[in-house]
Design an enzyme around this catalytic site. Structure first.
Site, PDB file in Angstrom:
ATOM      1  N   ARG A  69      20.620  69.474  34.350  1.00 18.88           N
ATOM      2  CA  ARG A  69      20.572  69.113  35.763  1.00 18.88           C
ATOM      3  C   ARG A  69      21.774  69.757  36.448  1.00 18.88           C
ATOM      4  O   ARG A  69      22.889  69.264  36.350  1.00 18.88           O
ATOM      5  CB  ARG A  69      20.643  67.586  35.901  1.00 18.88           C
ATOM      6  CG  ARG A  69      20.251  67.032  37.253  1.00 18.88           C
ATOM      7  CD  ARG A  69      20.683  65.567  37.383  1.00 18.88           C
ATOM      8  NE  ARG A  69      22.090  65.492  37.703  1.00 18.88           N
ATOM      9  CZ  ARG A  69      22.884  64.459  37.422  1.00 18.88           C
ATOM     10  NH1 ARG A  69      22.411  63.390  36.826  1.00 18.88           N
ATOM     11  NH2 ARG A  69      24.166  64.478  37.756  1.00 18.88           N
TER      12      ARG A  69
ATOM     13  N   HIS B 106      22.449  63.945  40.730  1.00 19.17           N
ATOM     14  CA  HIS B 106      21.231  63.212  40.373  1.00 19.17           C
ATOM     15  C   HIS B 106      20.253  63.236  41.556  1.00 19.17           C
ATOM     16  O   HIS B 106      19.080  63.560  41.399  1.00 19.17           O
ATOM     17  CB  HIS B 106      21.573  61.780  39.985  1.00 19.17           C
ATOM     18  CG  HIS B 106      20.379  60.897  39.834  1.00 19.17           C
ATOM     19  ND1 HIS B 106      19.462  61.069  38.824  1.00 19.17           N
ATOM     20  CD2 HIS B 106      19.923  59.868  40.578  1.00 19.17           C
ATOM     21  CE1 HIS B 106      18.494  60.167  38.956  1.00 19.17           C
ATOM     22  NE2 HIS B 106      18.752  59.434  40.011  1.00 19.17           N
TER      23      HIS B 106
ATOM     24  N   TYR C 108      31.839  61.766  37.282  1.00 19.43           N
ATOM     25  CA  TYR C 108      31.598  61.540  35.855  1.00 19.43           C
ATOM     26  C   TYR C 108      31.391  62.793  35.018  1.00 19.43           C
ATOM     27  O   TYR C 108      31.256  62.701  33.808  1.00 19.43           O
ATOM     28  CB  TYR C 108      30.390  60.606  35.676  1.00 19.43           C
ATOM     29  CG  TYR C 108      29.124  61.061  36.393  1.00 19.43           C
ATOM     30  CD1 TYR C 108      28.302  62.027  35.835  1.00 19.43           C
ATOM     31  CD2 TYR C 108      28.780  60.527  37.632  1.00 19.43           C
ATOM     32  CE1 TYR C 108      27.160  62.455  36.490  1.00 19.43           C
ATOM     33  CE2 TYR C 108      27.629  60.948  38.300  1.00 19.43           C
ATOM     34  CZ  TYR C 108      26.820  61.905  37.722  1.00 19.43           C
ATOM     35  OH  TYR C 108      25.690  62.335  38.373  1.00 19.43           O
TER      36      TYR C 108
HETATM   37  C1  LIG Z   1      13.313  50.931  35.684  1.00 18.21           C
HETATM   38  C2  LIG Z   1      14.324  51.720  36.427  1.00 18.21           C
HETATM   39  N1  LIG Z   1      15.629  51.441  36.260  1.00 18.21           N
HETATM   40  C3  LIG Z   1      16.570  52.116  36.937  1.00 18.21           C
HETATM   41  C4  LIG Z   1      16.225  53.097  37.803  1.00 18.21           C
HETATM   42  C5  LIG Z   1      17.286  53.844  38.583  1.00 18.21           C
HETATM   43  N2  LIG Z   1      17.349  55.229  38.141  1.00 18.21           N
HETATM   44  C6  LIG Z   1      16.715  56.206  38.818  1.00 18.21           C
HETATM   45  S1  LIG Z   1      16.825  57.665  38.049  1.00 18.21           S
HETATM   46  C7  LIG Z   1      17.754  57.037  36.802  1.00 18.21           C
HETATM   47  C8  LIG Z   1      18.194  57.937  35.689  1.00 18.21           C
HETATM   48  C9  LIG Z   1      17.067  58.683  35.093  1.00 18.21           C
HETATM   49  O1  LIG Z   1      17.519  59.579  34.148  1.00 18.21           O
HETATM   50  P1  LIG Z   1      16.526  60.517  33.337  1.00 18.21           P
HETATM   51  O2  LIG Z   1      15.431  59.712  32.759  1.00 18.21           O
HETATM   52  O3  LIG Z   1      17.341  61.310  32.405  1.00 18.21           O
HETATM   53  O4  LIG Z   1      15.858  61.433  34.450  1.00 18.21           O
HETATM   54  P2  LIG Z   1      16.572  62.473  35.437  1.00 18.21           P
HETATM   55  O5  LIG Z   1      16.897  61.697  36.682  1.00 18.21           O
HETATM   56  O6  LIG Z   1      17.752  63.012  34.762  1.00 18.21           O
HETATM   57  O7  LIG Z   1      15.543  63.494  35.726  1.00 18.21           O
HETATM   58  C10 LIG Z   1      17.971  55.676  37.007  1.00 18.21           C
HETATM   59  C11 LIG Z   1      18.784  54.817  36.138  1.00 18.21           C
HETATM   60  C12 LIG Z   1      14.849  53.360  37.957  1.00 18.21           C
HETATM   61  N3  LIG Z   1      14.416  54.305  38.803  1.00 18.21           N
HETATM   62  N4  LIG Z   1      13.924  52.668  37.273  1.00 18.21           N
END
Ligand SMILES: Cc1ncc(C[n+]2csc(CCOP(=O)(O)OP(=O)(O)O)c2C)c(N)n1
Ligand SMILES: [Mg+2]
Lengths: 347, 395
Positions: free
Chosen positions: B291, B295, B304
């Protein structure tokens, strides 16, 4: 573990000794942080769990600096799984810890719903009181921030409906600071709703003093005689503004900040309604089977002969939380509250 | 498979102020690659040879069209980001750095294959023929998705991490029941793809989906874009055994692919989709990528992660490497690259204008589609709402 960084930013004395000091002005966000910090200093068993709460300090920075000062042992960045967070918090509590869990947004508590309803709420009951779960479940909640789906919900009724959980929400910085400490000190599980759109509202706190109210006290925020407005969380400010506006039109509105949704501070609520004879309940949550329904039932049952008008509910419409371009009309605002006050007075 | 990849992932994760202790851009010896960071075709190895047949049709034209997709997708993303910065959108999750992982997967799908995305899959949407303008509505706050998933076989974005993994699994079970696997007809046999991130692999729904699909042997391909971060949490906060290795424990073959290599992503996904369509069950693909941005537009990654890490990954850029390859092969000159950039400019302009002109929906619309059939409470509140709004207009 060091607490030096905290000592610089806050004047919280150890041991809660009263201290004559000027009140400090801080935001609700900072007050929550200060409350957790003080609880962590006072009790090494207090541990924080959640997603992104460590280095990042949480997506709202409510835990900012706590991992740095208390270490990764006490401020855990968990894997991304709410049921996992909640279930392991239960285990930690069974082992004598006092977990404070952060759910990143209101709409992400549902994967943990089973653990909360089936285990957290019932453990003390089904163990005949042998087991306690002194945990706090922090949920930033509510709308008005222009967010995408699942980031603006008010799901307090699910948990207030569930016996075994205490449910509270702080509307001021002072409450944020004190109620957080009281919730952590509670031997029962507490669901702690944080009004995220008010995180940056500032208020005065006497850091060293004793808590001004009990965790489950309702507080009269604005005195009035014509109508009682019952509000909590993000709606308290809106209700107070509505009371001011009503005042200019010659209506005296009393605003009660419920603070606690389970249990309710019944005497404070009834005292006010018996005085005014009219009650309007305001919350962001959809009204159907929401807190307003419970309050309306309570008031008609306990204060029937004092009522001049039916209890009126102002809340979200009974649809899923809509796309944010609709939220200004979906959420109760000054006009809708005043409209309800007018309707109540028209009886 | 070496001990190296079995060892805990990223335990030598970077301290905030120092460069990573080891090369976190190295996906290890199991990683399938066809185009290295310099744009050279990787010789056939034991690891990539099973997939080589899936690139047999990749000629100069195909390479050029893959390049075009990568550039256009990056441009769609940049425009989304810019529109958020200018206040036209409330939020934008950038796919910067993940273009090849998404275009490789998206281009491997046939029209009848169904995609269940997370919220960052703008590149997959593009390959499935979804107009990028459709993606903007939910980030602008005018709808919650709103496109008709069945038009392009591209489901709505799912924000709650992990939920869609089970939807894809169930959808694939339906495909199975319909008898649309293993018929041998390439236009009928159907597979389903489910997308999530490295963080998503921790979620209960994800793990249940792997269990269910393994038991049902349903035609689903799980595509984990390991971009190394779940907001502020690095891989070592989510798992010890990487997703592609963990798949085997569920009874599902797992493969790690260089997600910054569009050819490898294409080949590996084609192979997995073929297995699924042929009735041989699910596959898990871990696309090893990064990435490059925050985010989302709400995030501040300087809190971080260190810049040195991002710099390392810059050298692995998915578009640069294909461009180098095209140049080396004499498949693209300045004029041709310029034409693609001009096309990207036009696309960006079209998206920008469409976004700016996207009207606010009339508020009464929020009462629509709560139920299929009429619901008296919603009807009553809609009417009350309309009367209440009208009362202001009278004033
Ligand atoms: C059930 C849930 N918990 C928390 C969140 C908040 N949240 C949104 S994205 C994220 C991180 C996701 O990381 P990853 O699965 O690695 O996907 P990326 O964003 O890196 O594509 C979090 C904690 C959410 N969307 N859904
Ligand atoms: Mg990720």
């Amino acid at each position: 573990m060091t607490t030096s960084a905290g000592a610089q930013t806050q004047a919280a004395p150890a041991g809660g000794q009263p201290q004559e000091q000027a009140p400090q002005k801080m935001t609700i966000a900072k007050a929550l942080n200060a409350g957790m910090r003080r609880a962590m200093e006072a009790d090494p068993k207090v541990v924080l769990l959640g997603e992104d709460i460590g280095k990042l300090g949480g997506v709202f920075r409510i835990t900012e600096g706590l991992q740095k000062d208390f270490g990764e042992d006490r401020v855990l960045d968990t894997p991304l799984a709410e049921s996992g967070i909640m279930g392991t918090a239960v285990g930690l509590a069974l082992r004598g810890y006092r977990p404070v869990v952060e759910i990143q947004f209101d709409g992400f508590v549902y994967p943990a719903f089973d653990q909360i309803v089936s285990q957290v709420a019932k453990m003390h009951y089904r163990s005949l009181g042998h087991l306690k779960l002194p945990m706090v479940i922090r949920i930033p909640y509510g709308g008005g921030i222009g967010a995408v789906e699942h980031h603006s919900e008010s799901n307090e009724a699910y948990f207030a409906h569930t016996a075994g959980l205490r449910v509270v929400t702080a509307a001021t910085a002072e409450d944020a600071y004190w109620m957080m400490q009281q919730a952590i000190a509670s031997d029962d599980p507490v669901v702690f709703y944080e009004p995220k759109r008010r995180y940056h509202e500032r208020g005065e706190i006497l850091l060293g003093e004793r808590a001004p109210y009990g965790l489950h006290d309702a507080v009269v925020r604005t005195q009035g005689t014509d109508v009682t407005l019952l509000a909590y969380g993000p709606m308290v400010k809106t209700a107070m503004i509505a009371a001011q506006a009503a005042e200019t039109e010659g209506r005296s509105v009393e605003v009660i900040d419920l603070r606690s949704l389970s249990p309710l501070d019944v005497p404070t609520i009834l005292q006010s309604v018996e005085k005014t004879g009219r009650a309007v309940v305001v919350h962001e949550a959809q009204t159907y089977l929401g807190m307003g329904s419970e309050l309306a039932a309570l008031i008609q049952q306990e204060a029937f002969y004092h009522l001049e008008a039916p209890v009126i509910r102002v809340g979200g419409y009974n649809i899923p939380y809509p796309p944010s371009r609709h939220e200004e009309v979906f959420l109760p605002d000054l006009d809708r509250i005043l409209d309800a006050v007018d309707r109540s007075l028209a009886y | 498979m070496s001990d190296d990849v079995v060892a805990p992932v990223d335990t030598a994760a970077p301290a905030t102020h120092e460069p990573p202790a080891r090369d976190i851009t190295d996906g290890g010896p199991d990683m399938v690659q066809f185009l290295d960071a310099e744009g050279h075709r990787v010789p056939v190895t034991e690891v990539n040879s099973p997939y080589a047949q899936y690139l047999e049709d990749v000629d100069g034209e195909m390479l050029r069209s893959l390049y075009r997709d990568l550039v256009l997708v990056r441009r769609v993303d940049a425009e989304g980001h810019a529109l958020q910065r200018q206040g036209e959108l409330g939020l934008w999750p950038s796919l910067l750095g993940q273009e090849a992982a998404q275009v490789g997967a998206g281009r491997a799908m046939r029209p009848q294959d169904y995609a269940f995305p997370g919220y960052r899959e703008h590149g997959v949407a593009w390959c499935k023929g979804v107009d990028p303008v459709n993606l903007l509505g939910m980030f602008r706050g005018v709808n919650h998705g709103g496109w008709d998933s069945n038009e392009n076989n591209f489901h709505l974005y799912t924000i709650v991490i992990g939920n869609q993994m089970l939807h894809a699994t169930g959808y694939a079970m339906g495909v199975q029941k319909d008898g649309l696997v293993g018929t041998g007809d390439p236009d009928r046999d159907t597979a389903v793809m489910a997308f999530t991130g490295d963080g998503g692999t921790a979620q209960g729904d994800y793990n249940e989906a792997l269990v269910f699909s393994a038991v049902a042997q349903s035609p689903v391909v799980f595509y984990v874009q390991n971009n190394h971060w779940a907001i502020s949490e690095p891989n070592d906060r989510q798992f010890i055994i990487p997703p592609y290795q963990r798949a085997r424990g569920f009874g599902i073959p797992g493969v790690r692919v260089d997600g910054n290599d569009v050819l490898a992503s294409l080949a590996v996904t084609r192979a997995a989709l073929d297995r699924a369509r042929g009735g041989q069950g699910p596959t898990l693909i871990e696309a090893f990528t990064y990435r490059m941005g925050a985010h989302t537009t709400s995030d501040d990654p300087t809190k971080y992660r260190i810049a040195a890490e991002v710099d390392l990954w810059k050298k692995k850029d998915p578009i640069d490497r294909l461009r180098k390859h095209l140049v080396a092969e004499g498949l693209g000159d300045d004029e041709w690259f310029g034409a693609i950039d001009a096309e990207a400019d036009d696309l960006a302009q079209r998206i920008r204008t469409a976004c700016q002109q996207m009207p606010n929906p009339p508020h009464e619309e929020m009462f629509e589609n709560v139920y299929v059939d009429e619901h008296p409470l919603v009807t009553r509140e809609r009417d009350e709402f309309a009367a209440y709004q009208a009362s202001f207009e009278e004033d």
